[in-house]
Design an enzyme around this catalytic site. Structure first.
Site, PDB file in Angstrom:
ATOM      1  N   TYR A  76     -14.011  44.644   3.897  1.00  0.00           N
ATOM      2  CA  TYR A  76     -14.170  46.102   3.886  1.00  0.00           C
ATOM      3  C   TYR A  76     -12.997  46.770   4.594  1.00  0.00           C
ATOM      4  O   TYR A  76     -12.402  47.721   4.089  1.00  0.00           O
ATOM      5  CB  TYR A  76     -15.495  46.481   4.555  1.00  0.00           C
ATOM      6  CG  TYR A  76     -15.805  47.965   4.479  1.00  0.00           C
ATOM      7  CD1 TYR A  76     -16.528  48.478   3.413  1.00  0.00           C
ATOM      8  CD2 TYR A  76     -15.368  48.840   5.473  1.00  0.00           C
ATOM      9  CE1 TYR A  76     -16.807  49.837   3.320  1.00  0.00           C
ATOM     10  CE2 TYR A  76     -15.642  50.201   5.386  1.00  0.00           C
ATOM     11  CZ  TYR A  76     -16.368  50.694   4.313  1.00  0.00           C
ATOM     12  OH  TYR A  76     -16.630  52.036   4.234  1.00  0.00           O
ATOM     13  N   PHE A 128      -0.013  67.480 -16.125  1.00  0.00           N
ATOM     14  CA  PHE A 128      -0.790  66.709 -17.083  1.00  0.00           C
ATOM     15  C   PHE A 128      -2.202  67.301 -17.083  1.00  0.00           C
ATOM     16  O   PHE A 128      -2.600  67.959 -16.125  1.00  0.00           O
ATOM     17  CB  PHE A 128      -0.794  65.232 -16.679  1.00  0.00           C
ATOM     18  CG  PHE A 128      -1.603  64.410 -17.633  1.00  0.00           C
ATOM     19  CD1 PHE A 128      -1.150  64.207 -18.927  1.00  0.00           C
ATOM     20  CD2 PHE A 128      -2.826  63.881 -17.265  1.00  0.00           C
ATOM     21  CE1 PHE A 128      -1.908  63.494 -19.828  1.00  0.00           C
ATOM     22  CE2 PHE A 128      -3.584  63.158 -18.162  1.00  0.00           C
ATOM     23  CZ  PHE A 128      -3.125  62.963 -19.451  1.00  0.00           C
ATOM     24  N   ASP A 129      -2.987  67.077 -18.157  1.00  0.00           N
ATOM     25  CA  ASP A 129      -4.260  67.822 -18.238  1.00  0.00           C
ATOM     26  C   ASP A 129      -5.248  67.504 -17.112  1.00  0.00           C
ATOM     27  O   ASP A 129      -5.957  68.393 -16.657  1.00  0.00           O
ATOM     28  CB  ASP A 129      -4.919  67.771 -19.626  1.00  0.00           C
ATOM     29  CG  ASP A 129      -5.063  66.383 -20.197  1.00  0.00           C
ATOM     30  OD1 ASP A 129      -4.840  65.428 -19.440  1.00  0.00           O
ATOM     31  OD2 ASP A 129      -5.403  66.252 -21.374  1.00  0.00           O
ATOM     32  N   ASP A 211       4.272  63.543  -9.259  1.00  0.00           N
ATOM     33  CA  ASP A 211       3.265  62.833 -10.043  1.00  0.00           C
ATOM     34  C   ASP A 211       4.058  61.697 -10.676  1.00  0.00           C
ATOM     35  O   ASP A 211       4.780  61.877 -11.661  1.00  0.00           O
ATOM     36  CB  ASP A 211       2.660  63.756 -11.096  1.00  0.00           C
ATOM     37  CG  ASP A 211       1.717  63.011 -12.042  1.00  0.00           C
ATOM     38  OD1 ASP A 211       1.727  61.757 -12.040  1.00  0.00           O
ATOM     39  OD2 ASP A 211       0.973  63.668 -12.788  1.00  0.00           O
ATOM     40  N   ALA A 213       3.431  58.730 -12.159  1.00  0.00           N
ATOM     41  CA  ALA A 213       2.781  57.749 -13.036  1.00  0.00           C
ATOM     42  C   ALA A 213       3.804  56.864 -13.763  1.00  0.00           C
ATOM     43  O   ALA A 213       3.608  55.669 -13.909  1.00  0.00           O
ATOM     44  CB  ALA A 213       1.890  58.466 -14.047  1.00  0.00           C
ATOM     45  N   LYS A 254      -0.185  53.052 -15.425  1.00  0.00           N
ATOM     46  CA  LYS A 254       1.011  53.118 -16.271  1.00  0.00           C
ATOM     47  C   LYS A 254       2.034  52.128 -15.704  1.00  0.00           C
ATOM     48  O   LYS A 254       1.991  50.946 -16.009  1.00  0.00           O
ATOM     49  CB  LYS A 254       1.580  54.532 -16.328  1.00  0.00           C
ATOM     50  CG  LYS A 254       0.793  55.430 -17.263  1.00  0.00           C
ATOM     51  CD  LYS A 254      -0.142  56.260 -16.496  1.00  0.00           C
ATOM     52  CE  LYS A 254      -0.898  57.244 -17.351  1.00  0.00           C
ATOM     53  NZ  LYS A 254      -1.874  57.971 -16.551  1.00  0.00           N
ATOM     54  N   HIS A 437     -11.450  67.865 -27.663  1.00  0.00           N
ATOM     55  CA  HIS A 437     -10.849  66.829 -28.521  1.00  0.00           C
ATOM     56  C   HIS A 437     -11.551  65.483 -28.402  1.00  0.00           C
ATOM     57  O   HIS A 437     -11.520  64.678 -29.313  1.00  0.00           O
ATOM     58  CB  HIS A 437      -9.354  66.687 -28.234  1.00  0.00           C
ATOM     59  CG  HIS A 437      -9.016  66.447 -26.799  1.00  0.00           C
ATOM     60  ND1 HIS A 437      -9.180  67.417 -25.833  1.00  0.00           N
ATOM     61  CD2 HIS A 437      -8.531  65.368 -26.160  1.00  0.00           C
ATOM     62  CE1 HIS A 437      -8.802  66.939 -24.662  1.00  0.00           C
ATOM     63  NE2 HIS A 437      -8.410  65.686 -24.831  1.00  0.00           N
TER      64      HIS A 437
HETATM   65  N1  F0G Z   1      -0.380  62.139 -14.481  1.00  0.00           N
HETATM   66  C1  F0G Z   1       0.164  61.864 -15.686  1.00  0.00           C
HETATM   67  C2  F0G Z   1       1.571  62.296 -15.956  1.00  0.00           C
HETATM   68  C3  F0G Z   1      -0.575  61.195 -16.672  1.00  0.00           C
HETATM   69  O1  F0G Z   1      -0.018  60.927 -17.847  1.00  0.00           O
HETATM   70  C4  F0G Z   1      -1.917  60.808 -16.371  1.00  0.00           C
HETATM   71  C5  F0G Z   1      -2.737  60.118 -17.373  1.00  0.00           C
HETATM   72  C6  F0G Z   1      -2.434  61.104 -15.094  1.00  0.00           C
HETATM   73  C7  F0G Z   1      -1.632  61.768 -14.180  1.00  0.00           C
HETATM   74  C8  F0G Z   1      -3.831  60.746 -14.696  1.00  0.00           C
HETATM   75  O2  F0G Z   1      -3.906  59.433 -14.303  1.00  0.00           O
HETATM   76  O3  F0G Z   1      -5.538  58.562 -15.972  1.00  0.00           O
HETATM   77  O4  F0G Z   1      -4.937  57.232 -13.921  1.00  0.00           O
HETATM   78  O5  F0G Z   1      -6.336  59.259 -13.754  1.00  0.00           O
HETATM   79  N2  F0G Z   1      -2.388  60.017 -18.594  1.00  0.00           N
HETATM   80  C9  F0G Z   1      -3.119  59.354 -19.680  1.00  0.00           C
HETATM   81  C10 F0G Z   1      -2.380  59.529 -20.977  1.00  0.00           C
HETATM   82  C11 F0G Z   1      -4.556  59.730 -19.780  1.00  0.00           C
HETATM   83  O6  F0G Z   1      -2.934  59.100 -22.031  1.00  0.00           O
HETATM   84  O7  F0G Z   1      -1.266  60.056 -20.993  1.00  0.00           O
HETATM   85  P1  F0G Z   1      -5.249  58.565 -14.494  1.00  0.00           P
END
Ligand code: F0G
Length: 446
Positions: A76, A128-129, A211, A213, A254, A437
């Protein structure tokens, strides 16, 4: 491989475990589409021949990563796996405080909950969304300021727009830069742009977060495209990118090349304390976050493998190969191709279908019908009237598909290209109030 005289760029791995992929008939696929309401999120993965829906969590782990799972320490508190993870992430980013989260959006949620107040504005090259949704969830306002060009660094932030925001009346708790800019075709951000952002953040005393990723792909494209960077290692460039910011959110699904995991890291003492408290509330104790000890081991190995120049050279070559094939098939794409995906411009490919009849979704459906290839619509179905483009994203999972799989996708595109004018538009029959979507039901307008 760096010194090889060969012009062929091959997959820098051989395959040790295989997973069969399904083949279906066109009649079956037609029926599947009908039953799914022409929504590819509702098609079972077992019916998809080549799945290019996303590069999120779909990569293949290496033998070293699989082996590392067994050495996971599941204590833990104070686990050895956390120490390994922390050492690697600190070496990569230089940040003092490093927290594991279950994925990128958990890091985003904690960051915004800790530092954003209702009405605050966060500038970003493009949210990102999930980033936007988490920011809006705590009352923040997402301010997208992409440079809006299609040159080598189409992911850059608009520096003049940033200065305007920083001198405006609203409170700005932090600035964010997304590397690479997923929503802008996976385009990279240059070091020069990042330095200009940093300089403004210094001048106006606002923290900068990345960000990150796709940090490794961004570092590689800097090496390939930015003047004076061609001799530097991707790790060196990545380190410089992180050093220009005060912290980062990072979806390890990623460029961590794992199936689950994320990171929230910072140099700011005061913020780190708030992050830890929120992390414990919903994710877990700070030495494991939302993950198992074994996941931390696999992330550490993955982050290092993602910076291997042989891997990144192959990654870039695969995206470029797919882009060339689609372009030569006669389908217009976003140029130049970015780091993780090829984006087909459906508005140009299907000029007879107006945006309200969902041209990108129409093309996406056709790719599945023709070749069992699953992609994602990034257009009016996803964003409604706010859609800026009608794109179909073909995202390549990491280390999963070989060149002949890509050839299959290209042949699918070639077959469709012969009958573009006969592809129908779609109308929405049923839609949920949020993120439509994922669940909408459609029907073709024939
Ligand atoms: N930031 C970026 C630039 C992303 O592309 C994503 C996720 C996230 C944050 C969120 O990260 O999914 O680990 O919580 N992108 C995916 C895509 C969903 O299909 O481009 P997560």
């Amino acid at each position: 491989m760096n010194e090889t005289p060969f012009s062929t760029i091959v997959e820098p791995f051989r395959i040790k475990a295989v997973e069969p992929i399904p083949f279906t008939t066109q009649a079956e696929r037609r029926e599947l589409l009908g039953r799914a309401g022409y929504n590819l999120f509702k098609i079972a993965a077992q019916k998809v021949t080549i799945d290019l829906l996303t590069d999120l969590g779909t990569g293949a782990m290496s033998d070293r990563q699989w082996a590392s799972l067994l050495s996971g320490d599941e204590s833990y508190a104070g686990s050895r796996s956390y120490e390994h993870f922390e050492t690697i992430v600190r070496r990569l980013t230089g940040y003092r405080h490093i927290l594991p989260t279950h994925q990128g959006r958990a890091a985003e949620r904690i960051l915004f909950e800790a530092v954003v107040k209702p009405g605050d504005v966060v500038p970003n090259n493009t949210h990102f969304d999930t980033t936007r949704a988490n920011l809006e969830h705590v009352g923040g306002v997402a301010h997208d300021i992409p440079v809006g060009s299609t040159d080598a660094f189409g992911g850059n932030m608009d520096i003049a727009a940033l200065e305007q925001a920083l001198t405006g009346p609203q409170r700005i708790p932090l600035v964010m830069v997304t590397l690479t800019n997923n929503a802008a075709g996976g385009q990279p951000v240059s070091l020069e742009n990042l330095k200009a952002v940093r300089a403004l953040c210094d001048r106006y005393k606002v923290p900068l977060f990345l960000d990150a990723a796709r940090f490794a792909e961004n570092a590689w494209l800097i090496r390939r495209r930015e003047a004076g960077q061609g001799e530097r290692s991707p790790a060196e460039i990545a380190h410089e990118m992180f050093a220009l910011a005060d912290g980062c959110t990072l979806s390890a699904k990623k460029d961590g090349i794992v199936n689950i995991g994320g990171i929230l890291a910072t140099n700011r003492e005061d913020w780190a304390e708030r992050f830890s408290t929120l992390l414990i509330l919903t994710e877990g104790f700070p030495t494991y976050g939302g993950l198992a000890g074994r996941d931390l081991e696999a992330i550490g190995v993955g982050l290092e493998e993602a910076l291997d120049p042989d891997y990144l050279r192959y990654r870039e070559a695969t995206v470029a190969y797919l882009a060339r094939g689609i372009r030569e098939a006669g389908l217009p794409i976003v140029e130049p191709p970015g780091g993780h995906a090829v984006f087909i411009d459906a508005a140009r490919a299907l000029p007879h279908i107006p945006p309200e009849q969902l041209p990108a979704q129409a093309l996406s459906v056709e790719l599945f019908l023709e070749g069992g290839v699953r992609t994602v619509e990034i257009g009016t179905l996803m964003f409604g009237d706010a859609a800026r483009h009608e794109l179909v994203r073909l995202a390549l999972p990491r280390r999963v598909y070989t060149a002949s799989h890509v050839d299959w996708v290209i042949e699918t595109a070639q077959r469709i290209a012969k009958r573009l004018d006969r592809i129908p538009g779609y109308r929405i029959v049923k839609e949920p109030p949020l993120l439509r979507h994922f669940a909408a039901t459609l029907e073709p307008l024939v």
